[in-house]
Design an enzyme around this catalytic site. Structure first.
Site, PDB file in Angstrom:
ATOM      1  N   CYS A 153      36.597  43.990 119.434  1.00 19.56           N
ATOM      2  CA  CYS A 153      35.621  45.075 119.381  1.00 19.56           C
ATOM      3  C   CYS A 153      36.211  46.377 119.878  1.00 19.56           C
ATOM      4  O   CYS A 153      35.691  46.984 120.816  1.00 19.56           O
ATOM      5  CB  CYS A 153      34.413  44.702 120.210  1.00 19.56           C
ATOM      6  N   GLU A 154      37.327  46.771 119.330  1.00 15.60           N
ATOM      7  CA  GLU A 154      37.802  48.130 119.581  1.00 15.60           C
ATOM      8  C   GLU A 154      38.786  48.573 118.514  1.00 15.60           C
ATOM      9  O   GLU A 154      39.479  47.752 117.905  1.00 15.60           O
ATOM     10  CB  GLU A 154      38.370  48.284 120.993  1.00 15.60           C
ATOM     11  N   ARG A 166      51.788  43.943 121.829  1.00 20.04           N
ATOM     12  CA  ARG A 166      52.864  44.936 121.824  1.00 20.04           C
ATOM     13  C   ARG A 166      52.530  46.204 121.019  1.00 20.04           C
ATOM     14  O   ARG A 166      52.839  47.302 121.477  1.00 20.04           O
ATOM     15  CB  ARG A 166      54.182  44.320 121.351  1.00 20.04           C
TER      16      ARG A 166
END
Ligand SMILES: *Cc1c(COP(=O)(O)O)cnc(C)c1O
Length: 434
Positions: free
Chosen positions: A362-363, A331
């Site tokens: 990984c972001e 969310r």
């Protein structure tokens, strides 16, 4: 909710059964979160089972028979059984949700099937098992139901004639995030009232031998804080409802819940009152029901994570990374939603520091709480938790980075039961046939 000058976690955001243990730690359903984590690991969803039951009963009291739990908010077999035991019907929006509800032993006639693009397979199963209601969303769906009906008739069988509601788009813009606003004219859902599709759909469905038209349905959106939008929807629908003279009207779901300090939302009972009064005011005599999801499940759960790394960027901020991420709560990434944070070992401690709680994906968009308040002395290895995570967290999650989806525990009266186990490496390979 009142101001908390010391930034203490607003108590009302915790599950109903929340209490402070002898060492300042949080208990939910009489269970120490640290003990539950010891047994089941992190991340862990912990639901206050009595609260889930109480909200279901509140919904039945507010709307009467026919009120349905929107299972997309959170579903597993234990949840399906709980909801059924407490007298609610179940709104399912896919073959998968229908399957889980049926495999939990919920009778098919307690199910309401939704979806703006139901497949042949979903409609075939719904007709075969005899779901209580199908909420028809499009002219193509009426075509599809007629084809299935005709195929059965030409095969010499007595065709099933499902009871259906028609989903109407009343042209009401409930002020909520645009991704979860569904009652406006420009919507992928339902038959538009203003353009005359609603009237054409009623005409077609009434004349069709393939369906038994019993009512109308409208769902204006989700996380709606102002019950007045339902009044507007009822007023917008009233002339059409009167014209159709059908016995049932569902006002959909969507009533909001408070997630962070300062937010306030109507209770299910208050929402029911507003809808009831609005219907009385315009002379709607149909059986009026609703489909809350979030209001049943969201506030009943907390998610517990373990802190793995703490990185201070001088003059900028401190990143606290936990062992979950946006796969167990998409969310914040999806809607920019805010959450509170607390330490289960010191739930009433003043939260004097602000950090960014991130996950392990990984972001950089993998943020759980952008401005997370924590007490002084947070350390690697600590448990950190977010309240109000019982809806659209576990159910919207994914396996990104092939992390294991978390376990779910129901706690009540000092006992806990595992209702969804944590995934394993083998689960990750279960569908991989290469
Ligand atoms: C999502 C949805 C609901 C439930 O919404 P909540 O915000 O969780 O109450 C109910 N009905 C329909 C048709 C929905 O799409």
């Amino acid at each position: 909710m009142t101001e908390h000058p010391e930034h203490v976690l607003p108590w009302g955001l915790l599950p109903d059964s929340a209490e402070v243990g002898p060492d300042g730690q949080l208990l939910v359903g009489g269970c120490d979160l640290a003990d539950l984590v010891e047994e089941h690991g992190t991340p862990l969803f912990v639901y206050d089972e009595d609260q889930l039951r109480a909200r279901c009963r509140e919904a039945v009291a507010a709307f009467g028979d026919g009120v349905a739990y929107a299972t997309k908010a959170f579903l597993c077999r234990a949840m399906a059984r709980l909801v059924h035991e407490e007298g609610m019907h179940l709104d399912v929006a896919s073959g998968g949700e229908m399957h889980v509800a049926l495999s939990a032993g919920v009778p098919a006639d307690r199910l309401v099937l939704h979806g703006n693009n139901k497949s042949d397979e979903e409609l075939i199963r719904a007709r075969e098992v005899g779901v209580g209601r199908i909420v028809v969303d499009s002219f193509d769906e009426i075509d599809r139901l007629e084809r299935l009906h005709d195929a059965e008739a030409s095969a010499g069988r007595d065709p099933v004639v499902p009871k259906v509601l028609l989903r109407i788009t009343p042209g009401v813009e409930a002020h909520t995030h645009e991704f979860v606003m569904t009652g406006q004219d420009d919507s992928k859902f339902g038959f538009g009232l203003k353009v005359g599709d609603a009237a054409r759909a009623v005409e077609r469905a009434s004349a069709s031998p393939a369906v038994e038209l019993v009512g109308l349905h409208a769902h204006i959106g989700s996380q709606v804080f102002v019950a007045g939008f339902y009044e507007q929807a009822v007023e917008a629908l009233a002339p059409f409802v009167a014209e159709c003279g059908l016995p049932e009207l569902s006002i959909g779901g969507g009533i909001g819940v408070a997630y962070v300090e300062g937010e306030e939302a109507p209770s299910i009972a208050e929402w029911g009152d507003v809808v009831r009064r609005a219907c009385d005011a315009v002379g709607i005599t149909a059986r009026v029901s609703a489909e809350p999801g979030r209001a049943i499940a969201a506030a009943a759960a907390v998610t517990v994570y373990r802190v793995g790394t703490i990185k201070e960027v001088p003059g900028i901020r401190t990143f606290v990374a936990c062992d979950g991420g946006f796969i167990d709560n998409p969310r914040p990434a999806l809607y920019g939603s805010g959450y509170e944070t607390f330490l289960p070992r010191a739930v009433t401690a003043p939260r004097t520091e602000t950090v960014r709680l991130v996950g392990k994906h990984c972001e950089s968009g993998d943020v759980l709480v952008a401005e997370a308040r924590v007490p002084e002395g947070l350390e690697v290895g600590d448990l950190i938790a977010t309240p109000v995570t019982g809806a659209y967290g576990r159910s919207m999650g994914s396996n990104y980075n092939l992390l294991h989806r978390p376990a779910v525990v129901f706690a009540s009266g000092g006992r806990s039961r595992l209702v969804i186990r944590r995934e394993t490496d083998d689960d990750l390979l279960a569908t991989d046939v290469g």
